[in-house]
Design a protein around this motif. Structure first.
Motif, PDB file in Angstrom:
ATOM      1  N   ARG A 127      29.977  33.171  38.163  1.00 24.24           N
ATOM      2  CA  ARG A 127      28.553  33.031  38.479  1.00 24.24           C
ATOM      3  C   ARG A 127      27.931  31.890  37.697  1.00 24.24           C
ATOM      4  N   LEU A 128      27.054  31.167  38.382  1.00 21.59           N
ATOM      5  CA  LEU A 128      26.168  30.176  37.770  1.00 21.59           C
ATOM      6  C   LEU A 128      24.805  30.399  38.405  1.00 21.59           C
ATOM      7  N   GLY A 129      23.879  30.972  37.644  1.00 22.44           N
ATOM      8  CA  GLY A 129      22.566  31.301  38.205  1.00 22.44           C
ATOM      9  C   GLY A 129      22.711  32.289  39.342  1.00 22.44           C
ATOM     10  N   ASP A 130      22.214  31.919  40.514  1.00 25.86           N
ATOM     11  CA  ASP A 130      22.290  32.780  41.685  1.00 25.86           C
ATOM     12  C   ASP A 130      23.527  32.526  42.544  1.00 25.86           C
ATOM     13  N   VAL A 131      24.384  31.613  42.138  1.00 27.14           N
ATOM     14  CA  VAL A 131      25.572  31.271  42.925  1.00 27.14           C
ATOM     15  C   VAL A 131      26.782  32.055  42.407  1.00 27.14           C
ATOM     16  N   VAL A 132      27.435  32.781  43.300  1.00 24.70           N
ATOM     17  CA  VAL A 132      28.636  33.529  42.948  1.00 24.70           C
ATOM     18  C   VAL A 132      29.795  33.007  43.801  1.00 24.70           C
ATOM     19  N   ILE A 133      30.883  32.682  43.122  1.00 24.21           N
ATOM     20  CA  ILE A 133      32.108  32.237  43.777  1.00 24.21           C
ATOM     21  C   ILE A 133      33.151  33.331  43.596  1.00 24.21           C
ATOM     22  N   GLU A 134      33.771  33.734  44.672  1.00 26.58           N
ATOM     23  CA  GLU A 134      34.950  34.589  44.593  1.00 26.58           C
ATOM     24  C   GLU A 134      36.143  33.682  44.881  1.00 26.58           C
ATOM     25  N   THR A 135      37.054  33.610  43.956  1.00 28.65           N
ATOM     26  CA  THR A 135      38.261  32.830  44.193  1.00 28.65           C
ATOM     27  C   THR A 135      39.463  33.750  44.049  1.00 28.65           C
ATOM     28  N   TYR A 136      40.461  33.523  44.860  1.00 28.43           N
ATOM     29  CA  TYR A 136      41.629  34.391  44.845  1.00 28.43           C
ATOM     30  C   TYR A 136      42.868  33.557  45.121  1.00 28.43           C
ATOM     31  N   GLU A 137      43.895  33.861  44.360  1.00 28.77           N
ATOM     32  CA  GLU A 137      45.136  33.093  44.439  1.00 28.77           C
ATOM     33  C   GLU A 137      46.033  33.700  45.521  1.00 28.77           C
ATOM     34  N   ASN A 138      46.044  33.057  46.690  1.00 24.29           N
ATOM     35  CA  ASN A 138      46.876  33.555  47.779  1.00 24.29           C
ATOM     36  C   ASN A 138      47.990  32.582  48.161  1.00 24.29           C
ATOM     37  N   HIS A 139      48.060  31.446  47.485  1.00 28.26           N
ATOM     38  CA  HIS A 139      49.086  30.423  47.740  1.00 28.26           C
ATOM     39  C   HIS A 139      49.095  29.975  49.199  1.00 28.26           C
ATOM     40  N   ASP A 153      30.092  25.236  33.872  1.00 26.15           N
ATOM     41  CA  ASP A 153      29.246  26.268  33.263  1.00 26.15           C
ATOM     42  C   ASP A 153      29.163  27.573  34.035  1.00 26.15           C
ATOM     43  N   PHE A 154      30.023  27.789  35.035  1.00 23.94           N
ATOM     44  CA  PHE A 154      30.115  29.109  35.648  1.00 23.94           C
ATOM     45  C   PHE A 154      30.689  30.052  34.606  1.00 23.94           C
ATOM     46  N   LYS A 155      30.275  31.310  34.643  1.00 28.59           N
ATOM     47  CA  LYS A 155      30.781  32.340  33.748  1.00 28.59           C
ATOM     48  C   LYS A 155      31.616  33.327  34.563  1.00 28.59           C
ATOM     49  N   ILE A 156      32.705  33.779  33.985  1.00 27.62           N
ATOM     50  CA  ILE A 156      33.547  34.766  34.651  1.00 27.62           C
ATOM     51  C   ILE A 156      32.827  36.108  34.612  1.00 27.62           C
ATOM     52  N   MET A 157      32.596  36.683  35.774  1.00 25.29           N
ATOM     53  CA  MET A 157      31.969  37.995  35.892  1.00 25.29           C
ATOM     54  C   MET A 157      33.021  39.093  35.912  1.00 25.29           C
ATOM     55  N   TYR A 158      34.124  38.796  36.591  1.00 20.53           N
ATOM     56  CA  TYR A 158      35.112  39.838  36.844  1.00 20.53           C
ATOM     57  C   TYR A 158      36.430  39.175  37.231  1.00 20.53           C
ATOM     58  N   GLU A 159      37.525  39.712  36.718  1.00 19.01           N
ATOM     59  CA  GLU A 159      38.860  39.285  37.123  1.00 19.01           C
ATOM     60  C   GLU A 159      39.669  40.532  37.426  1.00 19.01           C
ATOM     61  N   ALA A 160      40.548  40.448  38.410  1.00 19.96           N
ATOM     62  CA  ALA A 160      41.357  41.608  38.784  1.00 19.96           C
ATOM     63  C   ALA A 160      42.619  41.171  39.493  1.00 19.96           C
ATOM     64  N   ASP A 161      43.547  42.099  39.531  1.00 19.11           N
ATOM     65  CA  ASP A 161      44.734  41.968  40.373  1.00 19.11           C
ATOM     66  C   ASP A 161      44.477  42.858  41.576  1.00 19.11           C
ATOM     67  N   ASN A 162      44.384  42.270  42.745  1.00 18.18           N
ATOM     68  CA  ASN A 162      44.110  43.001  43.973  1.00 18.18           C
ATOM     69  C   ASN A 162      45.378  43.008  44.817  1.00 18.18           C
ATOM     70  N   ASN A 163      46.220  44.002  44.594  1.00 13.58           N
ATOM     71  CA  ASN A 163      47.495  44.118  45.316  1.00 13.58           C
ATOM     72  C   ASN A 163      48.354  42.864  45.172  1.00 13.58           C
ATOM     73  N   GLY A 164      48.456  42.369  43.950  1.00 10.79           N
ATOM     74  CA  GLY A 164      49.296  41.206  43.669  1.00 10.79           C
ATOM     75  C   GLY A 164      48.603  39.871  43.826  1.00 10.79           C
ATOM     76  N   GLU A 165      47.368  39.878  44.275  1.00 10.91           N
ATOM     77  CA  GLU A 165      46.590  38.653  44.434  1.00 10.91           C
ATOM     78  C   GLU A 165      45.555  38.602  43.309  1.00 10.91           C
ATOM     79  N   GLN A 166      45.606  37.569  42.469  1.00  8.74           N
ATOM     80  CA  GLN A 166      44.648  37.425  41.378  1.00  8.74           C
ATOM     81  C   GLN A 166      43.294  37.013  41.945  1.00  8.74           C
ATOM     82  N   VAL A 167      42.252  37.705  41.504  1.00 10.26           N
ATOM     83  CA  VAL A 167      40.897  37.490  42.007  1.00 10.26           C
ATOM     84  C   VAL A 167      39.965  37.271  40.822  1.00 10.26           C
ATOM     85  N   ALA A 168      39.008  36.358  40.989  1.00  8.51           N
ATOM     86  CA  ALA A 168      37.987  36.151  39.965  1.00  8.51           C
ATOM     87  C   ALA A 168      36.650  35.910  40.644  1.00  8.51           C
TER      88      ALA A 168
END
Length: 119
Positions: free
Chosen positions: A50-62, A32-47
């Motif tokens: 959020r769920l309530g007050d918890v925010v996760i930043e995840t990024y694909e760096n392999h 039930d987390f909701k996507i707040m923001y997605e971006a390409d940050n210099n070739g690295e996918q970032v998202a």
């Protein structure tokens, strides 16, 4: 100079690297987390999710460690970033970067309207 406890307002986000951004987003949205923001940050996918007050930043760096405890960073909201940085330096901690860093895809004072919380 203010103490850190007087500058920290709360948890900003937790940074978690991933080898598959899509699988990670699917996992958190299934919780039930909701996507707040997605971006390409210099070739690295970032998202940001959020769920309530918890925010996760995840990024694909392999380069995700793929073992327990493999969280890259925990970010805190502070009332005065310059004072917080000065205090951390005064305490003798080394900075990983020369200066205060900001995320290129969020303005420093930009807020995301979600229950009047800011990120």
């Amino acid at each position: 100079m203010a103490a850190i406890k007087d500058l920290v307002l709360g948890l900003q986000h937790i940074g978690i690297p991933t080898n598959s951004i899509r699988e990670t987003i699917d996992f958190f949205t299934s919780l039930d987390f909701k996507i707040m923001y997605e971006a390409d940050n210099n070739g690295e996918q970032v998202a940001f999710l959020r769920l309530g007050d918890v925010v996760i930043e995840t990024y694909e760096n392999h380069q995700a460690a793929m073992h327990l405890g493999a969280i890259d960073h925990v970010a805190l909201n502070v009332s005065d970033i310059n004072a917080a940085y000065a205090k951390i330096r005064q305490l003798g901690y080394e900075a990983l970067e020369k200066d205060i860093q900001s995320l290129p895809f969020f303005d420093r004072k930009r807020t995301i309207n979600h229950d009047s919380k800011s990120i």
